[in-house]
Scaffold this active site. Structure first.
Site, PDB file in Angstrom:
ATOM      1  N   ASP A  33       0.859  -1.183   0.000  1.00 50.66           N
ATOM      2  CA  ASP A  33       0.000   0.000   0.000  1.00 50.66           C
ATOM      3  C   ASP A  33       0.899   1.238   0.000  1.00 50.66           C
ATOM      4  O   ASP A  33       1.882   1.307   0.745  1.00 50.66           O
ATOM      5  CB  ASP A  33      -0.922   0.003   1.222  1.00 50.66           C
ATOM      6  CG  ASP A  33      -2.050   1.002   1.076  1.00 50.66           C
ATOM      7  OD1 ASP A  33      -3.219   0.556   0.977  1.00 50.66           O
ATOM      8  OD2 ASP A  33      -1.799   2.220   1.060  1.00 50.66           O
ATOM      9  N   ILE A  34       0.521   2.225  -0.814  1.00 44.49           N
ATOM     10  CA  ILE A  34       1.345   3.425  -0.976  1.00 44.49           C
ATOM     11  C   ILE A  34       1.309   4.299   0.284  1.00 44.49           C
ATOM     12  O   ILE A  34       2.214   5.100   0.515  1.00 44.49           O
ATOM     13  CB  ILE A  34       0.862   4.197  -2.231  1.00 44.49           C
ATOM     14  CG1 ILE A  34       1.968   5.014  -2.843  1.00 44.49           C
ATOM     15  CG2 ILE A  34      -0.367   5.040  -1.954  1.00 44.49           C
ATOM     16  CD1 ILE A  34       1.664   5.472  -4.273  1.00 44.49           C
ATOM     17  N   ASN A  93     -12.793  -3.115   2.659  1.00 41.88           N
ATOM     18  CA  ASN A  93     -13.751  -2.013   2.677  1.00 41.88           C
ATOM     19  C   ASN A  93     -14.678  -2.139   1.472  1.00 41.88           C
ATOM     20  O   ASN A  93     -14.218  -2.415   0.361  1.00 41.88           O
ATOM     21  CB  ASN A  93     -13.007  -0.676   2.616  1.00 41.88           C
ATOM     22  CG  ASN A  93     -12.160  -0.449   3.857  1.00 41.88           C
ATOM     23  OD1 ASN A  93     -12.538  -0.860   4.947  1.00 41.88           O
ATOM     24  ND2 ASN A  93     -11.017   0.196   3.684  1.00 41.88           N
ATOM     25  N   GLY A  99     -16.180   2.655   3.632  1.00 44.32           N
ATOM     26  CA  GLY A  99     -14.893   3.368   3.554  1.00 44.32           C
ATOM     27  C   GLY A  99     -14.053   2.997   2.342  1.00 44.32           C
ATOM     28  O   GLY A  99     -12.839   3.168   2.346  1.00 44.32           O
ATOM     29  N   GLN A 100     -14.723   2.482   1.274  1.00 39.39           N
ATOM     30  CA  GLN A 100     -13.963   2.076   0.083  1.00 39.39           C
ATOM     31  C   GLN A 100     -13.675   3.290  -0.804  1.00 39.39           C
ATOM     32  O   GLN A 100     -14.588   4.034  -1.159  1.00 39.39           O
ATOM     33  CB  GLN A 100     -14.780   1.039  -0.718  1.00 39.39           C
ATOM     34  CG  GLN A 100     -14.028   0.507  -1.928  1.00 39.39           C
ATOM     35  CD  GLN A 100     -14.847  -0.505  -2.725  1.00 39.39           C
ATOM     36  OE1 GLN A 100     -16.035  -0.715  -2.474  1.00 39.39           O
ATOM     37  NE2 GLN A 100     -14.202  -1.131  -3.693  1.00 39.39           N
ATOM     38  N   HIS A 106     -10.235  -5.173  -3.188  1.00 37.50           N
ATOM     39  CA  HIS A 106      -8.882  -5.389  -2.659  1.00 37.50           C
ATOM     40  C   HIS A 106      -8.956  -5.792  -1.202  1.00 37.50           C
ATOM     41  O   HIS A 106      -9.788  -5.318  -0.445  1.00 37.50           O
ATOM     42  CB  HIS A 106      -8.006  -4.149  -2.836  1.00 37.50           C
ATOM     43  CG  HIS A 106      -8.614  -2.882  -2.317  1.00 37.50           C
ATOM     44  ND1 HIS A 106      -9.578  -2.185  -3.019  1.00 37.50           N
ATOM     45  CD2 HIS A 106      -8.412  -2.189  -1.168  1.00 37.50           C
ATOM     46  CE1 HIS A 106      -9.937  -1.108  -2.324  1.00 37.50           C
ATOM     47  NE2 HIS A 106      -9.252  -1.096  -1.193  1.00 37.50           N
ATOM     48  N   HIS A 108      -7.006  -5.651   2.248  1.00 34.84           N
ATOM     49  CA  HIS A 108      -5.907  -5.059   3.007  1.00 34.84           C
ATOM     50  C   HIS A 108      -5.376  -6.117   3.972  1.00 34.84           C
ATOM     51  O   HIS A 108      -6.167  -6.735   4.704  1.00 34.84           O
ATOM     52  CB  HIS A 108      -6.399  -3.897   3.878  1.00 34.84           C
ATOM     53  CG  HIS A 108      -6.852  -2.682   3.138  1.00 34.84           C
ATOM     54  ND1 HIS A 108      -6.041  -1.598   2.919  1.00 34.84           N
ATOM     55  CD2 HIS A 108      -8.044  -2.372   2.582  1.00 34.84           C
ATOM     56  CE1 HIS A 108      -6.717  -0.658   2.270  1.00 34.84           C
ATOM     57  NE2 HIS A 108      -7.942  -1.097   2.056  1.00 34.84           N
TER      58      HIS A 108
HETATM   59  P1  AMP Z   1      -9.765   1.602   0.305  1.00 30.86           P
HETATM   60  O1  AMP Z   1     -10.035   2.820   1.128  1.00 30.86           O
HETATM   61  O2  AMP Z   1     -10.081   0.330   1.020  1.00 30.86           O
HETATM   62  O3  AMP Z   1     -10.408   1.701  -1.066  1.00 30.86           O
HETATM   63  O4  AMP Z   1      -8.203   1.554   0.138  1.00 30.86           O
HETATM   64  C1  AMP Z   1      -7.511   1.985  -0.994  1.00 30.86           C
HETATM   65  C2  AMP Z   1      -6.047   1.845  -0.650  1.00 30.86           C
HETATM   66  O5  AMP Z   1      -5.301   1.923  -1.862  1.00 30.86           O
HETATM   67  C3  AMP Z   1      -5.513   2.958   0.263  1.00 30.86           C
HETATM   68  O6  AMP Z   1      -4.980   2.358   1.452  1.00 30.86           O
HETATM   69  C4  AMP Z   1      -4.423   3.634  -0.583  1.00 30.86           C
HETATM   70  O7  AMP Z   1      -3.308   4.035   0.172  1.00 30.86           O
HETATM   71  C5  AMP Z   1      -4.080   2.544  -1.587  1.00 30.86           C
HETATM   72  N1  AMP Z   1      -3.563   3.032  -2.850  1.00 30.86           N
HETATM   73  C6  AMP Z   1      -4.088   3.971  -3.668  1.00 30.86           C
HETATM   74  N2  AMP Z   1      -3.327   4.132  -4.762  1.00 30.86           N
HETATM   75  C7  AMP Z   1      -2.292   3.265  -4.660  1.00 30.86           C
HETATM   76  C8  AMP Z   1      -1.170   2.948  -5.481  1.00 30.86           C
HETATM   77  N3  AMP Z   1      -0.941   3.568  -6.641  1.00 30.86           N
HETATM   78  N4  AMP Z   1      -0.299   1.999  -5.030  1.00 30.86           N
HETATM   79  C9  AMP Z   1      -0.504   1.380  -3.855  1.00 30.86           C
HETATM   80  N5  AMP Z   1      -1.561   1.615  -3.050  1.00 30.86           N
HETATM   81  C10 AMP Z   1      -2.435   2.550  -3.436  1.00 30.86           C
END
Ligand code: AMP
Ligand code: ZN
Length: 119
Positions: A33-34, A93, A99-100, A106, A108
């Site tokens: 995760d970024i 999420n 909270g998505q 995906h 986590h």
């Molecule tokens: P969610 O809120 O469950 O949709 O989580 C989306 C997740 O994607 C967040 O934790 C972000 O930090 C992660 N995210 C968004 N863009 C990227 C990316 N380019 N590379 C890695 N993680 C990402």
């Protein structure tokens, strides 16, 4: 297999946007995760564009099962401590109330020594 050209996780799964890869096979990709919530935090995504858990069908069950079964192994490899002293958290999420933010399903997986930023 259905993909969405505008979806960021489809682009990552296709290698069009770089990611720090944890695991890849025919059906899924796992990457860091970024914006990590904890010392270990990676995401597992199906290569097929499934918007969320709300669109999951019976045909997805084998892949989702494989993803869940692999998560603990990847968690250990990435630095989570062994159960029961250690462990990790798995979160999916779903939708705005869930909270998505990214609408490509995906998982986590996060853990490592506390404190964590979230969870
Ligand atoms: P969610 O809120 O469950 O949709 O989580 C989306 C997740 O994607 C967040 O934790 C972000 O930090 C992660 N995210 C968004 N863009 C990227 C990316 N380019 N590379 C890695 N993680 C990402
Ligand atoms: Zn997608």
């Amino acid at each position: 297999m259905h993909t969405d050209p505008d979806c960021i996780f489809c682009k990552i799964a296709a290698g069009k946007i770089p990611s720090k890869k944890v695991h890849e096979d025919d059906g899924m990709l796992a990457f860091h995760d970024i914006n990590p919530w904890a010392p270990v935090h990676f995401l597992m995504v199906p290569k097929e564009h499934i918007p969320s858990m709300a669109q999951v069908e019976e045909r997805h069950a084998p892949l989702l099962g494989r993803m869940l079964a692999l998560a603990p192994k990847l968690a250990m490899r990435e630095g989570c401590r062994p159960y029961p002293e250690g462990g990790f958290r798995i979160v999916i999420n779903t939708g705005d109330d869930g909270g998505q933010e990214v609408h490509h399903l995906h998982i986590h997986v996060y853990g490592g020594p506390r404190p964590w930023k979230r969870g």
